[in-house]
Motif scaffolding. Structure first.
Motif, PDB file in Angstrom:
ATOM      1  N   LEU A   9      -2.902  12.135  -1.098  1.00  0.00           N
ATOM      2  CA  LEU A   9      -4.250  11.589  -1.291  1.00  0.00           C
ATOM      3  C   LEU A   9      -4.239  10.069  -1.238  1.00  0.00           C
ATOM      4  O   LEU A   9      -5.177   9.442  -0.722  1.00  0.00           O
ATOM      5  CB  LEU A   9      -4.822  12.071  -2.622  1.00  0.00           C
ATOM      6  N   GLY A  10      -3.179   9.464  -1.794  1.00  0.00           N
ATOM      7  CA  GLY A  10      -3.050   8.011  -1.734  1.00  0.00           C
ATOM      8  C   GLY A  10      -2.973   7.516  -0.301  1.00  0.00           C
ATOM      9  O   GLY A  10      -3.575   6.491   0.052  1.00  0.00           O
ATOM     10  N   LEU A  11      -2.249   8.241   0.545  1.00  0.00           N
ATOM     11  CA  LEU A  11      -2.151   7.865   1.958  1.00  0.00           C
ATOM     12  C   LEU A  11      -3.499   8.002   2.661  1.00  0.00           C
ATOM     13  O   LEU A  11      -3.898   7.128   3.444  1.00  0.00           O
ATOM     14  CB  LEU A  11      -1.107   8.745   2.653  1.00  0.00           C
ATOM     15  N   VAL A  12      -4.204   9.092   2.374  1.00  0.00           N
ATOM     16  CA  VAL A  12      -5.520   9.311   2.992  1.00  0.00           C
ATOM     17  C   VAL A  12      -6.510   8.249   2.524  1.00  0.00           C
ATOM     18  O   VAL A  12      -7.264   7.682   3.328  1.00  0.00           O
ATOM     19  CB  VAL A  12      -6.043  10.728   2.660  1.00  0.00           C
ATOM     20  N   PHE A  13      -6.506   7.972   1.205  1.00  0.00           N
ATOM     21  CA  PHE A  13      -7.431   6.969   0.658  1.00  0.00           C
ATOM     22  C   PHE A  13      -7.182   5.604   1.290  1.00  0.00           C
ATOM     23  O   PHE A  13      -8.134   4.909   1.690  1.00  0.00           O
ATOM     24  CB  PHE A  13      -7.265   6.871  -0.858  1.00  0.00           C
ATOM     25  N   ASN A  64       0.857  -1.181   0.000  1.00  0.00           N
ATOM     26  CA  ASN A  64       0.000   0.000   0.000  1.00  0.00           C
ATOM     27  C   ASN A  64       0.896   1.234   0.000  1.00  0.00           C
ATOM     28  O   ASN A  64       2.119   1.122   0.143  1.00  0.00           O
ATOM     29  CB  ASN A  64      -0.968  -0.007   1.191  1.00  0.00           C
ATOM     30  N   VAL A  65       0.295   2.401  -0.146  1.00  0.00           N
ATOM     31  CA  VAL A  65       1.081   3.636  -0.250  1.00  0.00           C
ATOM     32  C   VAL A  65       1.810   3.936   1.050  1.00  0.00           C
ATOM     33  O   VAL A  65       2.959   4.388   1.042  1.00  0.00           O
ATOM     34  CB  VAL A  65       0.184   4.821  -0.650  1.00  0.00           C
ATOM     35  N   ALA A  66       1.163   3.692   2.187  1.00  0.00           N
ATOM     36  CA  ALA A  66       1.823   3.927   3.475  1.00  0.00           C
ATOM     37  C   ALA A  66       3.049   3.024   3.612  1.00  0.00           C
ATOM     38  O   ALA A  66       4.113   3.465   4.078  1.00  0.00           O
ATOM     39  CB  ALA A  66       0.845   3.686   4.619  1.00  0.00           C
ATOM     40  N   ASP A  67       2.911   1.785   3.207  1.00  0.00           N
ATOM     41  CA  ASP A  67       4.032   0.840   3.249  1.00  0.00           C
ATOM     42  C   ASP A  67       5.155   1.296   2.323  1.00  0.00           C
ATOM     43  O   ASP A  67       6.334   1.189   2.656  1.00  0.00           O
ATOM     44  CB  ASP A  67       3.534  -0.544   2.840  1.00  0.00           C
TER      45      ASP A  67
END
Length: 573
Positions: A422-426, A311-314
């Motif tokens: 936005l990717g992190l928020v999504f 995922n983006v956070a990772d």
């Protein structure tokens, strides 16, 4: 004749030559490093002499890379050395904060002068119908004091200024927080700020991680020697075989004129660029880590197989970890993190709005931005759930937008940072309801990795085109909105001109490039335990075998370099 040639080569080696900087792919650097190690062998037990020598060697390295800008590096070291002492010796809370502010403001002012002078001058000219021009005051003073020949009508960005600025700020912040005692000896502190392996492209070294190492006895175990050599060879192969090879033979051509290529070629170049930028940047830090380790210093790990992220956070926990960690600890958490909306958050938001207004040159854009913020504030006061959502996510967006602008004053860098925010928020919202969050099967994990890799790759449309738009002068108005259009050309080709019929022809024409890309990604996606195995195998080789591998890699690398090499991508930041 031989004597004259020898003297000429010696003069060229010890004087600045912009055509031959000290970079890891240049043989001159390895001659320099060999000389450093040769001297270090005799003085490593004498700590004071060793630090003085390595400090001087690091300044010489930066001089060879950036000419008289080494004086700017020296100024940064002197300033923060005394600021650290002032912060530590002051017990009044307000005065302590003022000394810290003095350190941070001076560092950021110097950084902004070199990085954003063209942007601010051009923006003010547009807004106020002025005719101001950039003047290189530092070059002007240098010409007067040192007889240098800087062009005062141009400001050249010193290589690595963002890295050593952030590194130096970490020192005064940690002294302020009480996590670190100030360094007593200026030579020791100067050595920390200027340490040459990671000076110009990271990793960003925290003061709390590096300064304690200055006072440990030098020791290089047999396994550490093998590991250091492995990282150096690994980094050279990443840079030359992966990054430069696929860039010069395919990727650069497509990005220069994307409209001349079909959607498939643009898409291939975009995925290839993701591999290129990773191999280029992580290759540099691999070499830096190996070079530092040979001298007994351990640098921060900067990459952890980022394209394995699910995922983006990772991804952001794995990519440019030293910058991500710096932004988290020195920006995101002080702004309030995911717990509160601080005064700093509103100040940072105001600065970002001002930046966006200056980039657009439009009062309409300013009005829209202010209206959006006021609407958010009003909704937060009226609806508790909205307040909670904004509190927990706005600081994350600000941090990512600042991370984008850290790379340069460009709409494309702002868009790139915003999309990642936005990717992190999504993802944060999606994982609450996702039926696939528990990726307990290989195909779920593979699908998550593919989606994350694809998202990160598509955001790099704006990162790459932002990198191509440099501020080179102000003779004509710089239409910063044109940068946005440059990014759209490639996307239009991908989504509107995808000609699948030519895929066999393209693959056949660039089969060698596609093979290198495939090999690079396969190695990247290998299980970590496999990588540990072949790394351990190399470390365990007898010294003669390691020497033989070094010889083979060096011959191979310099054969590839005979066709020319590219500068490291992150030198421009």
């Amino acid at each position: 004749m031989f004597d004259l040639n020898w003297k000429q080569e010696a003069i060229e080696f010890f004087t600045f030559n912009k055509e031959a900087p000290f970079i890891f792919t240049a043989h001159a650097f390895w001659i320099f490093f060999g000389m450093v190690l040769a001297v270090d062998v005799f003085i490593y037990k004498k700590r004071a002499w060793r630090h003085l020598f390595l400090f001087a060697a690091s300044l010489f390295f930066y001089y060879k890379t950036t000419d008289l800008f080494f004086l700017l590096l020296l100024f940064t070291a002197v300033w923060d050395f005394f600021m650290g002492k002032k912060i530590h010796n002051t017990h009044h809370p307000l005065k302590k904060k003022l000394w810290l502010a003095g350190s941070v403001i001076m560092n950021l002012a110097v950084l902004c002068y070199f990085k954003y002078a063209y942007f601010f001058t051009d923006s003010f000219n547009q807004l106020l119908d002025g005719h101001w021009r950039v003047h290189n005051w530092i070059g002007h003073w240098s010409n007067g004091f040192f007889g240098s020949h800087f062009d005062v009508d141009k400001i050249i960005l010193p290589i690595g200024i963002s890295f050593f600025t952030f590194q130096s700020i970490s020192y005064t912040v940690e002294v302020f927080r009480g996590n670190l005692k100030p360094v007593k000896n200026f030579v020791d502190f100067g050595f920390f700020v200027t340490f040459f392996p990671q000076l110009v492209a990271g990793p960003i070294v925290r003061a709390t991680d590096f300064i304690p190492q200055l006072y440990k006895e030098y020791a290089l175990m047999r396994a550490e020697f093998g590991l250091a050599v492995f990282w150096i060879l690994n980094g050279l192969l990443k840079k030359v075989l992966l990054a430069d090879y696929i860039a010069t033979r395919f990727i650069d051509r497509v990005f220069e004129t994307p409209e001349r290529y079909t959607g498939f070629e643009n898409l291939s170049a975009l995925y290839g660029y993701s591999l290129q930028v990773y191999a280029d940047f992580s290759g540099y830090t691999d070499i830096a880590i190996g070079v530092a380790l040979l001298m007994g210093f351990h640098l921060t790990k900067n990459f952890n197989s980022p394209y394995k992220a699910v995922n983006v956070a990772d991804f952001w926990r794995r990519w440019h970890m030293s910058l991500s960690g710096w932004l988290r600890d020195y920006l995101y958490i002080p702004l309030g993190g995911n717990k509160s909306a601080s005064t700093g958050m509103w100040l940072a938001l105001g600065i970002l709005i001002a930046f966006i207004w200056l980039m657009s040159g439009s009062l309409l854009v300013l009005g829209i931005a202010v209206a959006v913020v006021l609407t958010g504030v009003a909704l937060s006061l009226a609806v508790k759930s909205v307040a909670l959502f904004l509190t927990t996510n706005l600081n994350m967006m600000i941090t990512m937008l600042v991370g984008g602008l850290w790379h340069g004053a460009s709409w494309n860098f702002l868009i790139w940072g915003g999309l990642n925010g936005l990717g992190l928020v999504f993802y944060k919202l999606w994982k609450r309801i996702s039926p696939w969050e528990n990726k307990n099967t290989w195909y779920k994990r593979a699908w998550a990795i593919f989606l994350t890799f694809s998202f990160i790759t598509f955001t790099r449309v704006w990162f790459r085109t932002g990198s191509n738009n440099a501020w080179t002068g102000l003779d004509n108005t710089h239409d910063i909105s044109s940068e946005f259009e440059a990014g759209q050309v490639m996307l239009r080709q991908i989504f509107l001109h995808m000609d699948w019929s030519i895929v066999p022809q393209v693959v056949a024409g660039y089969w060698n490039v596609f093979c290198v890309i495939a090999i690079g990604l396969i190695i990247h996606w290998l299980p970590e335990k496999w990588k540990v195995l072949y790394r351990s195998w190399f470390i365990a080789l007898p010294l003669w075998a390691i020497a033989f591998v070094i010889m083979l890699v060096v011959i191979f690398v310099f054969q590839l370099l005979a066709g020319g090499s590219q500068p490291f991508i992150y030198f421009q930041f």
